[in-house]
Enzyme design. Structure first.
Site, PDB file in Angstrom:
ATOM      1  N   GLU A 173       0.645  -1.250  -0.047  1.00 25.77           N
ATOM      2  CA  GLU A 173       0.123  -0.050   0.108  1.00 25.77           C
ATOM      3  C   GLU A 173       0.939   1.242   0.019  1.00 25.77           C
ATOM      4  O   GLU A 173       0.662   2.415  -0.788  1.00 25.77           O
ATOM      5  CB  GLU A 173      -0.965  -0.071   1.280  1.00 25.77           C
ATOM      6  CG  GLU A 173      -2.052  -1.083   1.481  1.00 25.77           C
ATOM      7  CD  GLU A 173      -1.503  -2.179   2.096  1.00 25.77           C
ATOM      8  OE1 GLU A 173      -2.188  -2.888   2.534  1.00 25.77           O
ATOM      9  OE2 GLU A 173      -0.243  -2.554   2.021  1.00 25.77           O
TER      10      GLU A 173
ATOM     11  N   THR B 154      12.372 -44.667  -6.827  1.00 24.58           N
ATOM     12  CA  THR B 154      13.142 -43.374  -6.794  1.00 24.58           C
ATOM     13  C   THR B 154      14.517 -43.521  -6.937  1.00 24.58           C
ATOM     14  O   THR B 154      15.283 -42.507  -6.783  1.00 24.58           O
ATOM     15  CB  THR B 154      12.660 -42.672  -5.338  1.00 24.58           C
ATOM     16  OG1 THR B 154      12.830 -43.664  -4.319  1.00 24.58           O
ATOM     17  CG2 THR B 154      11.188 -42.575  -5.212  1.00 24.58           C
TER      18      THR B 154
END
Length: 366
Positions: free
Chosen positions: A58, A167
């Protein structure tokens, strides 16, 4: 969502979200926030939060808008703060600038804010509307919201596997299952994370660095977190060399020696054959860790999954086969009935080079 948000409101909030995303890798532990200030179609100011301790979105937008902020509409992706932290309250800055209307995507769950920003704006007779594009705003800050609402970080587990669900080879060799494009993609997920977590098994087998190897992407180096119950990581390991902030978590029965002089070591409670994973996540939340990126072996990843601590799986599937003696994706408890299986929701699927990347979230178990 209120029905009086029009097409122009959506355009400006989408713009604010794109601005917020520019801080994806640099705002930790703060949320990623964007702000647009407009008179109708004309944007007079814009900004995003770039780094913790620096001005909020802001403030940047108001500085650019100057006097043009008076009677304008401010579009903010997160409720403006109303407290003095490292920067002054943004709600007060919007009031002082004389904006007439503030549109907010998502309310801030931080106890120091949590409606106080909206209240402060309304006390100044500013029209405040919230909820526009709330879900995209929350998703952009998924770890921030998760930590404040659930008391632990958002945990994303990265895994790479062959088509037959393996994996690594039986001897632990895993370099490389996936291609270069997929490995580069992983670096971008590391860059957005607050912490990268692994276990002592991976530290011993792979001697990883767990750093972000990107030169074209601004980022804050994630905290490296190593679960090493017995402090087995050897002298000379990359994780001990001090190239990034590092935290070793160990059991209370061991004491760090000179190998660990350059890193942070903390004892955590133990549970069964390992560290108490709930306690690990509570500790990380206390250190304002929002998103945890896990790169570990099947034992730790399986334990996290079985404990209900995995919020998202980032799974790379390579078009290769490793055979039935290779290591599995996850070590999970044996199931006695198909009704007990773990379900996964597919959020996204896409090709990354020759590999397939899946983003998945565990479905609630019945």
């Amino acid at each position: 969502m209120p029905s009086d948000f029009d097409a122009l409101d959506h355009i400006h909030m989408a713009h604010a979200l794109r601005l917020a995303e520019r801080g994806l890798n640099t705002t930790q532990p703060n949320p990623r926030v964007g702000c647009v200030i407009a008179h109708g179609e004309e944007v007079v100011g814009e900004g995003w939060h770039e780094r913790a301790g620096q001005p909020h979105a802001e403030v940047h937008a108001l500085r650019e808008a100057g006097e043009c902020a008076k009677d304008a509409t401010a579009y903010v992706t997160l409720e403006p703060c109303a407290h003095h932290g490292r920067t002054p309250p943004c709600a007060d800055a919007l009031v002082a600038a004389g904006v007439a209307r503030v549109v907010i995507a998502a309310e801030d769950p931080n106890p120091q804010v949590d409606g106080r920003g909206i209240e402060r704006l309304r006390e100044a007779c500013i029209t405040v509307e919230s909820g526009l594009m709330r879900e995209p705003a929350r998703d952009l800050n998924i770890g921030f919201f998760h930590r404040l609402e659930h008391g632990r970080p958002f945990v994303r587990v990265k895994l790479a596997m062959s088509l037959d669900g393996r994996t690594a080879l039986a001897d632990g060799t895993s370099k490389w299952i996936t291609g270069e494009a997929a490995r580069n993609d992983v670096q971008r997920w590391r860059a957005r994370s607050s912490a990268i977590l692994t276990g002592s098994g991976t530290a011993l087998a792979d001697n990883p660095r767990l750093t972000v190897r990107l030169t074209d992407v601004p980022h804050i180096p994630p905290l490296r977190v190593v679960l090493d119950r017995s402090l087995r990581t050897p002298d000379g390991a990359h994780l001990l060399e001090g190239s990034a902030p590092t935290l070793f978590l160990h059991g209370s029965s061991v004491q760090p020696d000179l190998r660990f002089a350059g890193v942070d070591c903390v004892a955590v409670p133990e549970s069964g054959s390992g560290l108490d994973l709930e306690a690990v996540m509570t500790l990380l939340a206390g250190r304002e860790v929002n998103e945890v990126h896990v790169e570990a072996g099947p034992t730790l990843c399986g334990a996290l999954f079985a404990a209900g601590l995995v919020d998202e799986l980032l799974l790379y599937v390579a078009p290769v086969l490793l055979g039935d003696l290779a290591r599995p994706l996850l070590k999970l408890p044996a199931l006695t009935d198909m009704s007990l299986r773990w379900g996964l929701e597919v959020l996204d699927r896409r090709a990354v080079g020759d590999d397939l990347r899946l983003r998945l979230r565990p479905s609630p178990r019945s």
